[in-house]
Design a protein around this motif. Structure first.
Motif, PDB file in Angstrom:
ATOM      1  N   ILE A 365      -3.079   3.528   7.541  1.00 15.89           N
ATOM      2  CA  ILE A 365      -2.918   4.778   8.296  1.00 15.89           C
ATOM      3  C   ILE A 365      -1.968   5.717   7.551  1.00 15.89           C
ATOM      4  O   ILE A 365      -2.212   6.931   7.438  1.00 15.89           O
ATOM      5  CB  ILE A 365      -2.383   4.495   9.712  1.00 15.89           C
ATOM      6  N   TYR A 366      -0.862   5.172   7.040  1.00 17.29           N
ATOM      7  CA  TYR A 366       0.066   5.998   6.260  1.00 17.29           C
ATOM      8  C   TYR A 366      -0.630   6.569   5.018  1.00 17.29           C
ATOM      9  O   TYR A 366      -0.388   7.718   4.629  1.00 17.29           O
ATOM     10  CB  TYR A 366       1.278   5.172   5.836  1.00 17.29           C
ATOM     11  N   LEU A 389       3.410   1.801   0.954  1.00 20.30           N
ATOM     12  CA  LEU A 389       3.645   0.703   0.020  1.00 20.30           C
ATOM     13  C   LEU A 389       4.533  -0.369   0.650  1.00 20.30           C
ATOM     14  O   LEU A 389       4.273  -1.573   0.503  1.00 20.30           O
ATOM     15  CB  LEU A 389       4.277   1.246  -1.259  1.00 20.30           C
ATOM     16  N   ASP A 390       5.560   0.061   1.383  1.00 22.97           N
ATOM     17  CA  ASP A 390       6.471  -0.889   2.033  1.00 22.97           C
ATOM     18  C   ASP A 390       5.742  -1.709   3.100  1.00 22.97           C
ATOM     19  O   ASP A 390       5.930  -2.933   3.197  1.00 22.97           O
ATOM     20  CB  ASP A 390       7.647  -0.138   2.672  1.00 22.97           C
ATOM     21  N   LYS A 409      -2.253  -2.315  -0.160  1.00 22.25           N
ATOM     22  CA  LYS A 409      -1.400  -2.253  -1.352  1.00 22.25           C
ATOM     23  C   LYS A 409      -2.190  -1.748  -2.556  1.00 22.25           C
ATOM     24  O   LYS A 409      -1.661  -0.992  -3.387  1.00 22.25           O
ATOM     25  CB  LYS A 409      -0.790  -3.619  -1.649  1.00 22.25           C
ATOM     26  N   MET A 410      -3.446  -2.155  -2.681  1.00 17.89           N
ATOM     27  CA  MET A 410      -4.274  -1.645  -3.765  1.00 17.89           C
ATOM     28  C   MET A 410      -4.368  -0.120  -3.696  1.00 17.89           C
ATOM     29  O   MET A 410      -4.202   0.580  -4.709  1.00 17.89           O
ATOM     30  CB  MET A 410      -5.676  -2.252  -3.670  1.00 17.89           C
ATOM     31  N   LEU A 411      -4.600   0.418  -2.505  1.00 14.84           N
ATOM     32  CA  LEU A 411      -4.705   1.865  -2.355  1.00 14.84           C
ATOM     33  C   LEU A 411      -3.375   2.553  -2.630  1.00 14.84           C
ATOM     34  O   LEU A 411      -3.323   3.603  -3.282  1.00 14.84           O
ATOM     35  CB  LEU A 411      -5.178   2.203  -0.940  1.00 14.84           C
ATOM     36  N   ALA A 412      -2.283   1.986  -2.104  1.00 14.76           N
ATOM     37  CA  ALA A 412      -0.970   2.587  -2.320  1.00 14.76           C
ATOM     38  C   ALA A 412      -0.633   2.621  -3.809  1.00 14.76           C
ATOM     39  O   ALA A 412      -0.112   3.626  -4.318  1.00 14.76           O
ATOM     40  CB  ALA A 412       0.093   1.821  -1.539  1.00 14.76           C
ATOM     41  N   LEU A 413      -0.920   1.541  -4.517  1.00 15.25           N
ATOM     42  CA  LEU A 413      -0.685   1.522  -5.964  1.00 15.25           C
ATOM     43  C   LEU A 413      -1.557   2.551  -6.677  1.00 15.25           C
ATOM     44  O   LEU A 413      -1.104   3.234  -7.603  1.00 15.25           O
ATOM     45  CB  LEU A 413      -0.964   0.125  -6.519  1.00 15.25           C
TER      46      LEU A 413
END
Length: 571
Positions: A365-366, A389-390, A409-413
C-alpha cells in the motif's frame, strides 16, 4: 414491498418513482463508498429490474453491458462480476448504516444473484412519553445545569470505556496469530480397491499438500483433529477426490468442499495415459493446478471468504478480512479505497505485530502511495518509500518465506533503483512458490520494465493465463510488451481489454501507443484527458516515466511517443 400483482397502477408508479429517487440518493451520497464501476453496476441492475427485465440480469450481461467485456466472456474463469458484487453489497450496507438510516426505501442485492430487492422500510412507532410525576415549571438555569450534568456523565462513561479498552489492549496477547483458512487434504478414494490406485492416491495427496503449503496464507492439514480435541480449530475447507485406474489410463477427480454446509465450491477432473514417466509429470502438474485454483490470490478460497458474512467477527477474523480487502482494492487500484485499506492494515499490524502477510500488504500500500500519488514532494516520496521498505523488511524478518513480504521488498528495492537486488530477490521468491500468479505477474513486470522484455512479458502472459480477470495490470503490461516490440496495433488491442479505464497510467500508456502509431486524433483525446484529470502527472512526465522504466533508452523512446501524442516533456 408492493407486489406487481396486487398493487394498483398508481401505487406501482409511485413505488417505482420512489425506488429511482432512492437510487439517486445512494449514488450521490458521500457515504456510498463505491468505485465508478460499482456505481454503473448498481444503476444497471436497479434500472433493469424496475423496467421488468430482472430475469435477464446475469453475470454475463453485467460483464458485457457494464464492464465492457467482450462477447467471449466466461463467468466461470473470470470472477470479476462476483468480486464486484461483493464490494457493492458492502458499500450498500455501509450506506444504510450511516446516512441512509432513515431512508424510506431499502435496496438490497441478495447473495446468490444480482437482481436487487426493493422494500419500504418498516417504521417503529415511538412509545408515548410517561406523564411527569410532579408538574411544575422548570427554570432555564435548571435546564442548563441538568444538561451539564448529563454531559459530564456521558464524558465520564466514555473515559471509563476508553480506560477499560486500553487496559484490555495492553494485557491481550498480541503475538496471537490471526485467522487463516484451514484446508484439510483428505485421502483420495479408491473405488476399485486396487493396490495401484491406492499408491497413486497416496502420492497425489502428498503432492497436493506440498503445493498448497507453498501458499503461506492458508494452513494445510493432512488429518483432522481427534474427537474431543478442541485445541485445534476444525478446517473450514476440505480437498477430497478419487482415483480410478484402467490398464492404460488414469482418471482423477478433485473437489473443494465448504465444511460449513458441505457445498462443493470447485471440482475438476484429470485424465491421461498410465505410463510411468508421463504419469509422474502429470501428477505434479495436477497438484500445481489444484493449488493454483484453490489458494492463489482471487482463487476459490479467496472468493468464498470474500463473500462470507461473519456476525460479531472476532479480531483475528477482522485482521484476515483486512488482507482480503487489500486484494479487492488491487483489482482496480482505486485511490479512495486505498486510504481505508491502509488504515485497516496499520491497525492490523499494531494488533498483530507478528502477522508477516499484513506487513507485506501494508508495504505494498505504501508503494502504491509512492508510485500513484503524482503530486507528492520529493521529501514525502522518499519517506513513503522508506516506510514501504521498512514494512517489507519487517514482514520478511518475521517469515523469510512470506511471498507478500518478498513481493513488497522486491518492489521497494526496484523503485529505490536497486534493480539488480530487486530482480535477484524476485528470482529467489519465484523458486519458493512458482504457483502464485500475483507474484509471477509482479516479478514479470519488474523484469520487463527493467529491460528484459522477453522473459518478463512471458511471465505476465503466464500469470494472465492462469488467473484471468484478476487485476487491472495484466492487459496494460501486455500492451507495453507489444509497444516496445513495435506492434502498436496489438498494444491498442490489449488496452481495449483492460478494466482500468479510469487510471491515469492507463491513459498515459494509451497516449504513447497512439502517438507512436500516428493516430493523432485519438492520441490528442488522451492528452486532453491527462491534462484535465491528472495535471500533476503531466507536469512530471520525465520523473514518473524514469521511476518505472529501468533503461534510459526505453525512457527516451516512451517520452518520444508522448511528444508525438502532443504532450510537452519538461526536463
Amino acid at each position: 414491498m408492493i407486489q406487481p400483482g396486487t398493487a394498483t397502477a398508481r401505487e406501482q408508479d409511485l413505488f417505482l418513482g420512489d425506488c429511482r429517487i432512492q437510487l439517486a440518493r445512494i449514488l450521490n451520497s458521500t457515504d456510498f463508498d463505491a468505485t465508478g464501476r460499482e456505481h454503473r453496476f448498481f444503476s444497471y441492475v436497479v434500472e433493469e429490474t424496475l423496467a421488468g427485465r430482472g430475469d435477464r440480469i446475469k453475470a454475463y450481461s453485467i460483464a458485457v453491458e457494464v464492464f465492457g467485456r467482450g462477447q467471449s466472456f466466461d463467468p466461470q474463469s473470470d470472477p470479476i462480476v462476483r468480486i464486484e458484487a461483493g464490494h457493492l453489497r458492502r458499500a450498500i450496507e455501509r450506506y444504510y448504516l450511516t446516512s441512509g438510516q432513515a431512508d424510506p426505501i431499502l435496496i438490497t442485492i441478495p447473495k446468490g444473484g444480482y437482481v436487487p430487492v426493493f422494500s419500504y422500510r418498516e417504521r417503529t412507532a415511538l412509545a408515548e412519553l410517561p406523564a411527569p410525576v410532579v408538574s411544575r415549571q422548570v427554570t432555564e438555569h435548571a435546564v442548563r445545569w441538568t444538561k451539564s450534568r448529563l454531559l459530564m456523565a456521558a464524558v465520564l462513561v466514555v473515559l471509563l470505556a476508553v480506560a477499560a479498552s486500553a487496559a484490555w489492549w495492553w494485557t491481550f496477547d498480541r503475538s496471537v496469530a490471526p485467522e487463516r483458512p484451514r484446508v484439510l487434504v483428505e485421502a483420495f478414494d479408491n473405488p476399485a480397491g486396487t493396490d495401484g490406485a491406492r499408491a497413486v492416491a497416496v502420492g497425489l495427496k502428498e503432492e497436493i499438500v506440498q503445493q498448497l503449503s507453498k501458499f503461506g496464507d492458508i494452513l494445510v492439514m493432512e488429518s483432522a483433529a481427534k474427537a474431543g480435541d478442541t485445541s485445534i480449530p476444525p478446517p473450514r475447507f476440505v480437498v477430497a477426490g478419487s482415483v480410478v485406474l484402467s490398464p492404460d489410463d488414469f482418471l482423477l477427480r478433485v473437489r473443494l468442499i465448504n465444511r460449513a454446509d458441505n457445498s462443493i465450491l470447485w471440482a475438476d477432473s484429470y485424465n491421461g495415459p498410465l505410463q510411468v514417466t508421463a504419469f509422474v509429470d502429470a501428477q505434479a502438474e495436477i497438484a500445481r493446478n489444484v493449488s493454483r485454483n484453490l489458494a492463489q490470490t482471487y482463487g476459490i478460497i479467496f472468493q468464498a471468504d470474500q463473500n462470507l458474512d461473519v456476525n460479531n467477527a472476532p479480531d483475528d477474523w477482522t485482521a484476515y478480512a483486512c488482507t482480503l480487502s487489500f486484494f479487492e482494492y488491487r483489482i482496480e487500484v482505486d485511490a479512495q479505497r486505498r486510504s481505508s485499506v491502509r488504515a485497516c492494515l496499520e491497525k492490523t499490524v499494531d494488533r498483530f505485530p507478528a502477522y508477516a502477510t499484513a506487513w507485506g500488504l501494508l508495504s505494498l500500500i505504501y508503494i502504491d502511495d509512492y508510485r500513484f500519488e503524482f503530486a507528492a514532494d520529493p521529501a514525502s516520496s522518499s519517506a513513503t518509500l522508506q516506510r514501504a521498505l521498512d514494512a517489507a523488511s519487517q514482514g520478511m524478518a518475521l517469515d523469510p518465506s512470506n511471498i507478500r513480504a518478498r513481493q513488497a521488498k522486491m518492489l521497494a528495492l526496484y523503485f529505490n533503483k536497486d534493480i539488480d537486488a530487486a530482480l535477484k530477490l524476485g528470482k529467489q521468491s519465484l523458486e519458493i512458490n512458482p504457483n502464485d500468479t500475483e507474484f509471477i505477474s509482479e516479478y514479470g513486470e519488474r523484469l520487463a520494465l527493467s529491460g528484459n522484455w522477453h522473459d518478463g512479458c512471458a511471465l505476465v502472459t503466464e500469470a494472465r493465463q492462469q488467473n484471468p480477470g484478476a487485476t487491472a495490470y495484466y492487459e496494460t503490461d501486455l500492451a507495453l510488451c507489444s509497444y516496445f516490440a513495435g506492434d502498436q496495433q496489438q498494444a491498442a488491442a490489449w488496452l481495449a481489454k483492460s478494466p482500468s479505464l479510469s487510471h491515469p497510467l492507463y491513459h498515459l500508456v494509451r497516449a504513447a501507443v497512439l502517438g507512436e502509431a500516428g493516430n493523432a486524433t485519438e492520441a490528442n483525446r488522451e492528452r486532453i484527458w491527462l491534462e484535465q484529470n491528472s495535471p500533476d502527472l503531466v507536469k512530471n512526465l520525465r520523473k514518473e516515466v524514469s521511476k518505472r522504466l529501468g533503461r534510459p533508452q526505453d525512457v527516451e523512446f516512451f517520452l518520444g511517443s508522448l511528444r508525438k501524442a502532443g504532450l510537452e516533456i519538461t526536463d
